[in-house]
Design a protein around this motif. Structure first.
Motif, PDB file in Angstrom:
ATOM      1  N   ALA A   1     -11.185  13.194   7.505  1.00  0.00           N
ATOM      2  CA  ALA A   1     -10.623  12.334   6.466  1.00  0.00           C
ATOM      3  C   ALA A   1      -9.106  12.418   6.495  1.00  0.00           C
ATOM      4  CB  ALA A   1     -11.132  12.758   5.093  1.00  0.00           C
ATOM      5  N   LYS A   2      -8.470  11.398   5.926  1.00  0.00           N
ATOM      6  CA  LYS A   2      -7.028  11.423   5.699  1.00  0.00           C
ATOM      7  C   LYS A   2      -6.748  10.643   4.434  1.00  0.00           C
ATOM      8  CE  LYS A   2      -2.846  12.599   6.569  1.00  0.00           C
ATOM      9  NZ  LYS A   2      -2.446  14.018   6.524  1.00  0.00           N
ATOM     10  N   GLU A   3      -5.825  11.154   3.641  1.00  0.00           N
ATOM     11  CA  GLU A   3      -5.504  10.462   2.403  1.00  0.00           C
ATOM     12  C   GLU A   3      -4.000  10.506   2.160  1.00  0.00           C
ATOM     13  OE1 GLU A   3      -6.435  14.155  -0.653  1.00  0.00           O
ATOM     14  OE2 GLU A   3      -8.041  12.728  -0.208  1.00  0.00           O
ATOM     15  N   VAL A   4      -3.522   9.460   1.497  1.00  0.00           N
ATOM     16  CA  VAL A   4      -2.125   9.394   1.050  1.00  0.00           C
ATOM     17  C   VAL A   4      -2.186   9.140  -0.446  1.00  0.00           C
ATOM     18  CG1 VAL A   4       0.090   8.221   1.228  1.00  0.00           C
ATOM     19  CG2 VAL A   4      -1.332   8.510   3.273  1.00  0.00           C
ATOM     20  N   LYS A   5      -1.751  10.122  -1.229  1.00  0.00           N
ATOM     21  CA  LYS A   5      -1.905  10.049  -2.680  1.00  0.00           C
ATOM     22  C   LYS A   5      -0.906   9.115  -3.346  1.00  0.00           C
ATOM     23  CE  LYS A   5      -3.879  14.674  -3.141  1.00  0.00           C
ATOM     24  NZ  LYS A   5      -3.748  16.010  -3.771  1.00  0.00           N
ATOM     25  N   ASP A   6       0.229   8.890  -2.712  1.00  0.00           N
ATOM     26  CA  ASP A   6       1.251   8.051  -3.320  1.00  0.00           C
ATOM     27  C   ASP A   6       2.034   7.345  -2.228  1.00  0.00           C
ATOM     28  OD1 ASP A   6       3.222   6.829  -4.787  1.00  0.00           O
ATOM     29  OD2 ASP A   6       3.747   8.600  -5.963  1.00  0.00           O
ATOM     30  N   LEU A   7       1.774   6.053  -2.060  1.00  0.00           N
ATOM     31  CA  LEU A   7       2.455   5.269  -1.036  1.00  0.00           C
ATOM     32  C   LEU A   7       3.881   4.901  -1.432  1.00  0.00           C
ATOM     33  CD1 LEU A   7      -0.523   2.952  -0.085  1.00  0.00           C
ATOM     34  CD2 LEU A   7       0.637   4.521   1.487  1.00  0.00           C
ATOM     35  N   GLY A   8       4.242   5.180  -2.679  1.00  0.00           N
ATOM     36  CA  GLY A   8       5.552   4.760  -3.159  1.00  0.00           C
ATOM     37  C   GLY A   8       6.664   5.765  -2.932  1.00  0.00           C
ATOM     38  N   VAL A   9       6.318   6.955  -2.429  1.00  0.00           N
ATOM     39  CA  VAL A   9       7.314   8.013  -2.299  1.00  0.00           C
ATOM     40  C   VAL A   9       7.659   8.262  -0.832  1.00  0.00           C
ATOM     41  CG1 VAL A   9       6.587   9.084  -4.459  1.00  0.00           C
ATOM     42  CG2 VAL A   9       5.533   9.815  -2.307  1.00  0.00           C
ATOM     43  N   PHE A  10       8.593   9.181  -0.629  1.00  0.00           N
ATOM     44  CA  PHE A  10       9.005   9.611   0.705  1.00  0.00           C
ATOM     45  C   PHE A  10       7.793  10.044   1.512  1.00  0.00           C
ATOM     46  CE2 PHE A  10       9.995  13.203   3.510  1.00  0.00           C
ATOM     47  CZ  PHE A  10      11.046  12.704   4.265  1.00  0.00           C
ATOM     48  N   PRO A  11       7.676   9.617   2.781  1.00  0.00           N
ATOM     49  CA  PRO A  11       8.612   8.746   3.499  1.00  0.00           C
ATOM     50  C   PRO A  11       8.155   7.289   3.588  1.00  0.00           C
ATOM     51  CG  PRO A  11       7.166   9.785   5.060  1.00  0.00           C
ATOM     52  CD  PRO A  11       6.700  10.256   3.700  1.00  0.00           C
ATOM     53  N   PHE A  12       7.054   6.943   2.881  1.00  0.00           N
ATOM     54  CA  PHE A  12       6.437   5.625   3.060  1.00  0.00           C
ATOM     55  C   PHE A  12       7.185   4.506   2.346  1.00  0.00           C
ATOM     56  CE2 PHE A  12       3.137   8.927   3.051  1.00  0.00           C
ATOM     57  CZ  PHE A  12       2.609   8.758   4.309  1.00  0.00           C
ATOM     58  N   TYR A  13       7.417   4.688   1.048  1.00  0.00           N
ATOM     59  CA  TYR A  13       8.041   3.647   0.215  1.00  0.00           C
ATOM     60  C   TYR A  13       7.323   2.306   0.425  1.00  0.00           C
ATOM     61  CZ  TYR A  13      11.607   7.256  -0.129  1.00  0.00           C
ATOM     62  OH  TYR A  13      12.270   8.444  -0.331  1.00  0.00           O
ATOM     63  N   PHE A  14       6.005   2.342   0.210  1.00  0.00           N
ATOM     64  CA  PHE A  14       5.160   1.177   0.507  1.00  0.00           C
ATOM     65  C   PHE A  14       4.254   0.848  -0.671  1.00  0.00           C
ATOM     66  CE2 PHE A  14       2.054  -1.202   3.214  1.00  0.00           C
ATOM     67  CZ  PHE A  14       2.943  -1.918   3.992  1.00  0.00           C
ATOM     68  N   ASN A  15       4.668   1.220  -1.863  1.00  0.00           N
ATOM     69  CA  ASN A  15       3.826   0.984  -3.027  1.00  0.00           C
ATOM     70  C   ASN A  15       3.727  -0.507  -3.349  1.00  0.00           C
ATOM     71  OD1 ASN A  15       2.279   1.981  -5.308  1.00  0.00           O
ATOM     72  ND2 ASN A  15       3.982   1.308  -6.590  1.00  0.00           N
ATOM     73  N   ASN A  16       2.525  -0.964  -3.679  1.00  0.00           N
ATOM     74  CA  ASN A  16       2.296  -2.369  -4.074  1.00  0.00           C
ATOM     75  C   ASN A  16       2.883  -3.338  -3.045  1.00  0.00           C
ATOM     76  OD1 ASN A  16       1.125  -1.397  -6.418  1.00  0.00           O
ATOM     77  ND2 ASN A  16       3.008  -1.598  -7.631  1.00  0.00           N
ATOM     78  N   THR A  17       2.638  -3.059  -1.781  1.00  0.00           N
ATOM     79  CA  THR A  17       3.239  -3.836  -0.708  1.00  0.00           C
ATOM     80  C   THR A  17       2.220  -4.465   0.235  1.00  0.00           C
ATOM     81  OG1 THR A  17       5.236  -2.467  -0.752  1.00  0.00           O
ATOM     82  CG2 THR A  17       4.849  -3.699   1.261  1.00  0.00           C
ATOM     83  N   ALA A  18       1.040  -3.869   0.384  1.00  0.00           N
ATOM     84  CA  ALA A  18       0.075  -4.332   1.394  1.00  0.00           C
ATOM     85  C   ALA A  18      -0.528  -5.685   1.024  1.00  0.00           C
ATOM     86  CB  ALA A  18      -1.032  -3.306   1.559  1.00  0.00           C
ATOM     87  N   SER A  19      -0.578  -6.571   2.012  1.00  0.00           N
ATOM     88  CA  SER A  19      -1.187  -7.892   1.829  1.00  0.00           C
ATOM     89  C   SER A  19      -2.328  -8.160   2.791  1.00  0.00           C
ATOM     90  CB  SER A  19      -0.122  -8.994   1.982  1.00  0.00           C
ATOM     91  OG  SER A  19       0.809  -8.945   0.928  1.00  0.00           O
ATOM     92  N   SER A  20      -2.482  -7.321   3.816  1.00  0.00           N
ATOM     93  CA  SER A  20      -3.619  -7.416   4.730  1.00  0.00           C
ATOM     94  C   SER A  20      -3.869  -6.037   5.323  1.00  0.00           C
ATOM     95  CB  SER A  20      -3.345  -8.449   5.844  1.00  0.00           C
ATOM     96  OG  SER A  20      -2.162  -8.151   6.570  1.00  0.00           O
TER      97      SER A  20
END
Length: 226
Positions: free
Chosen positions: A203-222
């Protein structure tokens, strides 16, 4: 006092970056950022300025390369544009399918008395299944809240989803977990724009896409999964 969470080690094109020198503006310059659950890679996140650099990095990691090639093959077979009629048919089909998969999975959790809000219990349930009875879940779970909270959708493995708006989930994903495979979240519909991936075994999980280093919160469209 409980230990404070630490940020993951992050490397851009092989060079380590700290929160002090890497922010949301910088992240928009990375074509793809991936978090992998495979041995030797699960303590870090890797970013790449181009997809060619990402693929060069993969070439030195046979297991990861093999797994990602499944997702790439799925994406290569996927039409990137759809007629209005084809989109209507496909969106209804996919929406009904993931609704059924989600309902089936919730029924399994209920039977096993596993609360979906307990991430450790959920991971234990999915990854240590009875190999003679299941359930063996190959899937991605997208949540509109951090820490796997809020509303969520269950995406079967081996599918591509041109538009998350088909499921009322466009620009809503804040956390993600995958089991026995992976998923690539894409900024734009039809798999365009910058990307964030999570993949690994079991398994792999990312608990918060909005923080370092992703900065991808509320961004995915596909998204595509494997």
């Amino acid at each position: 006092m409980p230990a404070q969470p630490t940020s993951p080690n992050f490397f851009l094109d092989g060079k380590k970056k700290s929160e002090r020198v890497w922010n949301a503006t910088d992240a928009r310059g990375a074509q793809i950022i991936v978090a992998s659950g495979y041995d030797g890679l699960d303590d870090a996140v890797f970013g790449f300025s181009t997809e060619a650099q990402f693929e060069d990095w993969l070439a030195s990691k046979p297991v990861t390369t093999h797994e990602y090639s499944k997702g790439k093959a799925i994406l290569d077979r996927t039409p990137k544009r759809l007629t209005e009629e084809a989109e209507k048919t496909l969106s209804e089909y996919q929406a009904n399918a993931i609704k059924k998969y989600k309902a089936d999975f919730e029924a399994l959790l209920s039977q096993a008395r596993i609360p979906r809000q307990d991430p450790d219990a959920l991971t234990e349930f999915v990854t240590n299944y009875n190999p003679q009875k299941g359930p063996n879940v190959h899937s991605a779970f997208l949540y509109d809240g951090t820490g796997f909270m809020g509303s969520w959708i269950y995406l079967p493995k081996g599918w591509s989803y041109n538009k998350l708006s088909w499921f009322n989930f466009n620009d809503k994903c804040s956390s993600i977990r995958v089991y026995f495979g992976g998923a690539i979240l894409c900024e734009h519909t039809h798999f365009g724009g910058r990307k964030v991936g999570a993949f690994g075994y079991p398994a792999k999980e990312v608990k918060d896409l909005g923080v370092f280093p992703f900065y991808f919160n509320n961004t995915a469209s596909s998204v595509f999964t494997w």
